[in-house]
Design a protein around this motif. Structure first.
Motif, mmCIF file in Angstrom:
data_model
loop_
_atom_site.group_PDB
_atom_site.id
_atom_site.type_symbol
_atom_site.label_atom_id
_atom_site.label_comp_id
_atom_site.label_asym_id
_atom_site.label_seq_id
_atom_site.Cartn_x
_atom_site.Cartn_y
_atom_site.Cartn_z
ATOM 1 N N SER A 341 54.597 47.162 55.192
ATOM 2 C CA SER A 341 53.012 47.204 56.093
ATOM 3 C C SER A 341 52.076 46.951 55.513
ATOM 4 C CB SER A 341 53.495 47.756 56.791
ATOM 5 O OG SER A 341 54.774 48.250 57.935
ATOM 6 N N ALA A 342 51.971 48.017 54.001
ATOM 7 C CA ALA A 342 50.594 47.661 53.661
ATOM 8 C C ALA A 342 50.391 46.394 52.749
ATOM 9 C CB ALA A 342 50.132 49.052 53.147
ATOM 10 N N ALA A 343 51.387 46.373 52.317
ATOM 11 C CA ALA A 343 52.059 45.137 51.801
ATOM 12 C C ALA A 343 51.004 43.609 51.771
ATOM 13 C CB ALA A 343 52.946 45.161 50.590
ATOM 14 N N LEU A 344 51.844 43.920 53.091
ATOM 15 C CA LEU A 344 51.908 42.638 53.964
ATOM 16 C C LEU A 344 50.546 42.631 54.198
ATOM 17 C CD1 LEU A 344 55.276 43.011 56.568
ATOM 18 C CD2 LEU A 344 54.616 40.686 54.413
ATOM 19 N N ARG A 345 49.910 43.634 54.896
ATOM 20 C CA ARG A 345 48.598 43.621 55.557
ATOM 21 C C ARG A 345 47.895 43.142 54.321
ATOM 22 N NH1 ARG A 345 49.804 47.579 58.572
ATOM 23 N NH2 ARG A 345 48.660 49.122 56.791
ATOM 24 N N GLU A 346 47.265 43.767 53.073
ATOM 25 C CA GLU A 346 46.997 43.444 51.917
ATOM 26 C C GLU A 346 47.132 42.051 51.372
ATOM 27 O OE1 GLU A 346 46.331 44.896 46.890
ATOM 28 O OE2 GLU A 346 47.588 45.529 48.576
ATOM 29 N N ALA A 347 48.647 41.393 51.777
ATOM 30 C CA ALA A 347 48.547 40.010 51.358
ATOM 31 C C ALA A 347 48.313 39.078 52.042
ATOM 32 C CB ALA A 347 50.296 39.771 51.572
ATOM 33 N N LYS A 348 48.041 39.923 53.401
ATOM 34 C CA LYS A 348 47.786 38.718 54.597
ATOM 35 C C LYS A 348 46.451 38.510 54.352
ATOM 36 C CE LYS A 348 46.916 37.852 59.653
ATOM 37 N NZ LYS A 348 47.123 38.293 60.921
ATOM 38 N N GLU A 349 45.096 40.141 54.210
ATOM 39 C CA GLU A 349 44.016 40.309 54.266
ATOM 40 C C GLU A 349 43.688 39.113 52.785
ATOM 41 O OE1 GLU A 349 43.285 44.201 56.205
ATOM 42 O OE2 GLU A 349 43.026 43.982 53.859
ATOM 43 N N THR A 350 44.369 38.651 51.623
ATOM 44 C CA THR A 350 44.418 38.627 50.683
ATOM 45 C C THR A 350 44.321 36.853 50.700
ATOM 46 O OG1 THR A 350 44.780 40.144 49.214
ATOM 47 C CG2 THR A 350 44.814 37.759 47.625
ATOM 48 N N GLU A 352 44.124 34.938 54.154
ATOM 49 C CA GLU A 352 43.001 34.815 54.662
ATOM 50 C C GLU A 352 41.639 34.945 53.303
ATOM 51 O OE1 GLU A 352 42.264 37.075 57.257
ATOM 52 O OE2 GLU A 352 43.739 36.976 58.399
ATOM 53 N N GLN A 353 41.502 35.517 52.062
ATOM 54 C CA GLN A 353 39.933 35.417 51.582
ATOM 55 C C GLN A 353 39.726 34.558 51.066
ATOM 56 O OE1 GLN A 353 39.110 39.090 49.288
ATOM 57 N NE2 GLN A 353 37.848 38.587 48.087
ATOM 58 N N ARG A 354 41.223 34.068 50.359
ATOM 59 C CA ARG A 354 40.785 33.044 49.110
ATOM 60 C C ARG A 354 40.612 31.749 50.393
ATOM 61 N NH1 ARG A 354 46.336 34.333 46.085
ATOM 62 N NH2 ARG A 354 45.674 36.049 44.748
ATOM 63 N N VAL A 355 41.809 30.936 51.697
ATOM 64 C CA VAL A 355 41.666 30.153 51.879
ATOM 65 C C VAL A 355 39.688 30.694 52.331
ATOM 66 C CG1 VAL A 355 41.697 29.492 54.756
ATOM 67 C CG2 VAL A 355 43.710 30.309 53.152
ATOM 68 N N GLU A 356 38.580 31.349 52.755
ATOM 69 C CA GLU A 356 37.384 30.908 52.602
ATOM 70 C C GLU A 356 36.527 30.936 51.406
ATOM 71 O OE1 GLU A 356 37.084 34.172 56.551
ATOM 72 O OE2 GLU A 356 36.050 34.564 54.595
ATOM 73 N N GLU A 357 36.982 31.263 50.810
ATOM 74 C CA GLU A 357 36.740 31.244 48.806
ATOM 75 C C GLU A 357 36.513 30.137 48.419
ATOM 76 O OE1 GLU A 357 36.515 36.567 47.859
ATOM 77 O OE2 GLU A 357 37.252 35.044 47.066
ATOM 78 N N ARG A 358 37.855 29.366 48.558
ATOM 79 C CA ARG A 358 38.462 28.203 47.852
ATOM 80 C C ARG A 358 39.012 26.684 48.996
ATOM 81 N NH1 ARG A 358 42.243 31.331 44.378
ATOM 82 N NH2 ARG A 358 41.160 33.189 42.986
ATOM 83 N N THR A 359 38.142 26.975 49.888
ATOM 84 C CA THR A 359 37.924 25.533 50.716
ATOM 85 C C THR A 359 38.023 24.268 49.782
ATOM 86 O OG1 THR A 359 37.219 27.104 52.446
ATOM 87 C CG2 THR A 359 36.954 24.801 52.898
ATOM 88 N N ALA A 360 37.103 24.568 48.475
ATOM 89 C CA ALA A 360 37.077 23.158 48.240
ATOM 90 C C ALA A 360 37.945 22.197 46.982
ATOM 91 C CB ALA A 360 36.330 23.469 47.018
#
Length: 749
Positions: A341-350, A352-360
């Protein structure tokens, strides 16, 4: 000459005869005196003298005969008294020679005689047992004796009243405990003349020997229960109401890394949990305190609490309160699940962060996201496959889990028919109730595992709703009557499409919950048409269900109203089963409820037209089957269960022939003078199955012998395999009543 009377002539008639003779003698003497007349002349005196001489001579002869008769009568009376005294002495000697306590009371309930053993049982009242004492007085002496041991809630006055009531019955017997762990059996019986004979037999040695044997048998049952606990994957520990350790399994010791010196019978919870808090859960003081607080005042079940161990692993702790005030605590290792479960949450947070940082970088991001999603799907599929694998394993292991319980129920049934006393019957009833609870919980868990694993298939056919409802109403009517509830079933002529067995299980669980949680009022079961659907509804006048708990109650081990004293305790699995079956059948479930007024559970199924009826010729009424004339071959590879089955069948008069394999059964068949009347085979054998064994015996015998297959496997595939060869199906653990009812049915058919 004195003539002796016969020895058997009674003394009372002789005394009466003597009195009559004395009366005659006095009358004769008076007549003589009155008849003498000395008046008149000499001639008349001479005549009178002559007459008087003749009368005196006659009367003298009569008097002599009378005296002889009197002498004879006195002799007979003396002989009668001697014989009576001798008979009394012989009777007294015979009674004294009897080892049992003996007492005789006349028809006026007065003590006539008693022997020394009767008086010696209660030495402090021995001198009061005098002849002529009324029995109510003697009963009062008994009730006040310091050697008499009374029940905890029974006063001496109540004991005395009950003893007098038993004494006045034509025949009665009971067992009484005395001081120093002595036991006597007291019985009394009235004679044809209205007298009462009382016997008191010392049965101390018999009671002590029987008690020792029962304790050994209960110890064997405890071993079976321990073996069952050791097969569970969770760590289990059971505490009595005083928080003293009663039972545990090896997994409990392993998960908490407990030293063996701490885990001993009657070890205190405080000592074990204090050590665990200081050594195992060092960094989780809050969780340790939460569990400690619940265990000191367990008013309700403990929801799952997760505790972190010093080595980084995570344990899920849950607890249940038993009816006798004890508790059961289970520990499960959920480390891998939490890490996933922690791995899934971490993957989801990562992500979302990548989507925000790498929109370009949209193109590359989409590719990366798809790659991550593929990995997530794989992880989800892996988790689901692990869950299904665990469920399939649990379903497949049902045979091994239920085998010890099956043996325990068989031997417990045999134990109940061995003439237990009231105290032993009470303990045996407690053991039977405990095994019934374990059986119910394990059976329900296995049912859940079968539904989760997808091994259950529905057989959708047109069926009569009324047949299911009326049958269930009749089954629950005794329980409703016991609770003084009104149970009504509304008539219905509707037909619907469903699986009869699965639909019946849903409605059965709903009616069971309604009767269980309703304390006054009643329960109504009925069906109504709603467009193209049938709504089967179960109404009750129970406490009601809060709106925020209506989804909660369909989860496993969830129960409401546990703080109400009179509410029966359940496993909390009934509605979980209902939800799974409803999903399998695609039947919607709805709940309506008003707090304090009651609830309504409903399930909908498609409406259909009534099926065509097939006319069957009326079969002849079956006559009762006498099992004493039948022979059965029993094939079972578990020797304990085989022994129990043999005892059960032989107890009913059947001839039972044991076999542990197909080969042994065929060898036995060849040695028999005639083919057996019945085959009972366990489905899971060491080599082959029970159906293979039945088929082989039938081929060897040349005809289809009636047969029953016994198994804990409840899958549709196994049931279909058994029934296709005209073999009756019996589910484990075996209940004695179901077994012999099925035997009679199979033999009669």
């Amino acid at each position: 000459m004195t003539v002796r009377r016969p020895a058997h002539e009674p003394a009372e008639p002789l005394e009466e005869r003597l009195r009559k003779l004395e009366k005659i003698n006095r009358a004769l003497m008076g007549r003589v005196e009155r008849s003498t007349d000395f008046s008149g002349n000499g001639f008349s005196l001479f005549q009178t003298a002559i007459v008087l001489e003749g009368q005196v001579s006659a009367r003298t002869s009569d008097l002599k005969r009378t005296l002889e008769d009197l002498s004879d009568a006195y002799a007979r009376l003396e002989d009668a008294r001697d014989d009576a005294e001798e008979a009394k002495q012989n009777l007294t000697s015979a009674i004294e020679a009897v080892s049992e306590g003996f007492a005789l009371f006349n028809d006026a309930e007065e003590l006539v005689m008693c022997n020394t053993p009767f008086r010696a049982l209660l030495p402090d009242i021995e001198t009061r047992l005098a002849p002529g004492t009324p029995f109510p007085r003697i009963a009062e002496f008994f009730s006040q004796s310091r050697h008499l041991v009374l029940d905890q809630h029974r006063s001496p006055e109540a004991w005395r009243a009950a003893r007098i009531d038993l004494f006045r019955k034509p025949h009665a017997a009971f067992i009484q405990k005395l001081s120093q762990d002595r036991w006597i059996q007291v019985s009394n019986k009235k004679t044809d003349t209205g007298a009462t004979v009382v016997f008191q037999t010392d049965i101390t040695d018999i009671v002590r020997a029987e008690r020792l044997r029962r304790e050994r048998e209960l110890d064997e049952q405890s071993k079976i229960l321990q073996a069952t606990l050791d097969h569970l994957p969770q760590g289990i520990c059971m505490f009595a109401s005083d928080l003293r350790l009663k039972a545990w399994n090896h997994r409990f010791i392993d998960l908490l890394s407990l030293p063996l010196r701490l885990v001993t019978p009657l070890a205190s919870f405080e000592r074990i949990w204090e050590w665990a808090g200081k050594s195992v859960f060092v960094h989780d003081g809050a969780g340790v305190a939460a569990v400690s607080g619940w265990l000191r005042a367990p008013s309700a079940d403990l929801d799952s609490i997760e505790l972190g161990k010093s080595d980084g692993s995570i344990l899920s702790v849950s607890g249940n309160v038993m009816p006798d005030g004890g508790i059961v605590v289970s520990f499960a290792d959920v480390t891998e699940e939490r890490r996933a479960s922690a791995a899934l949450r971490e993957a989801k947070e990562t992500l979302e962060q990548r989507v925000e940082e790498r929109t370009a970088e949209l193109t590359r991001e989409v590719i990366e996201r798809r790659a991550i999603e593929v990995e997530l799907i794989k992880a989800r599929d892996t988790a689901e496959e692990l869950t299904k694998s665990k469920t399939r394993f649990l379903a497949a292991a049902s045979h091994d889990v239920l085998q010890p319980l099956n043996a325990a129920r068989i031997f417990l049934s045999l134990l109940g028919g061995t003439g237990l006393d009231l105290r032993q019957q009470h303990f045996a009833g407690k053991v039977d109730k405990a095994f019934g609870s374990v059986e119910e919980v394990l059976g329900t868990l296995l049912d859940i595992s079968r539904y989760d694993s997808g091994s259950v298939e529905a057989n959708i056919v047109p069926l009569s709703v009324a047949e299911i409802l009326t049958t269930l109403a009749a089954e629950f009517q005794p329980l409703a009557d016991q609770k003084q509830l009104r149970l009504r079933c509304m008539p219905s002529g509707l037909y619907g499409l469903s699986d009869a067995r699965l639909l019946r299980q849903i409605i059965q669980n709903l009616v069971s919950n309604a009767v269980r949680y309703t304390t006054r009022g009643g329960v109504l079961v009925g069906a109504r048409r709603r467009g193209g659907m049938i709504s089967v509804e179960v109404w009750d006048t129970g406490p009601g269900i809060p709106a925020d708990k209506r989804d909660f109650i369909f989860e496993e081990f969830r129960r409401l109203n546990q703080d109400v004293p009179d509410t029966p305790k359940g496993a909390g699995l009934g509605l979980a089963i209902v939800r799974r079956i409803a999903r399998l059948l695609d039947h919607p479930i709805a709940v309506r409820s008003v707090i304090g007024r009651g609830s309504c559970f409903s399930i909908e199924l498609p409406l259909c037209a009534p099926p065509r009826r097939v006319e069957h010729k009326a079969s002849a009424e079956r006559l009762p089957v006498d099992l004493a004339s039948f022979t059965a071959i029993v094939i079972e590879n578990d020797l304990a269960i085989l022994e129990g089955m043999m005892e059960l069948l032989q107890e009913r008069g059947m001839r039972a022939i044991p076999a542990v394999s197909i080969g042994e059964a065929l060898e036995t068949l060849q040695s028999l003078e005639k083919t057996p009347d019945l085959i009972i085979a366990d489905y899971h054998l060491d080599q082959g199955t029970g159906t293979d064994a039945i088929a082989a015996i039938r081929r060897a015998a040349g005809h289809a012998i009636p047969a029953i297959a016994v198994t804990a496997d409840q899958t549709a595939k196994v049931q279909a395999e058994i029934r296709k060869d005209h073999i009756a199906y019996l589910r484990k653990p075996i209940k004695t009543g179901d077994l012999f009812a099925l035997i009679r049915k199979v033999i009669a058919e």
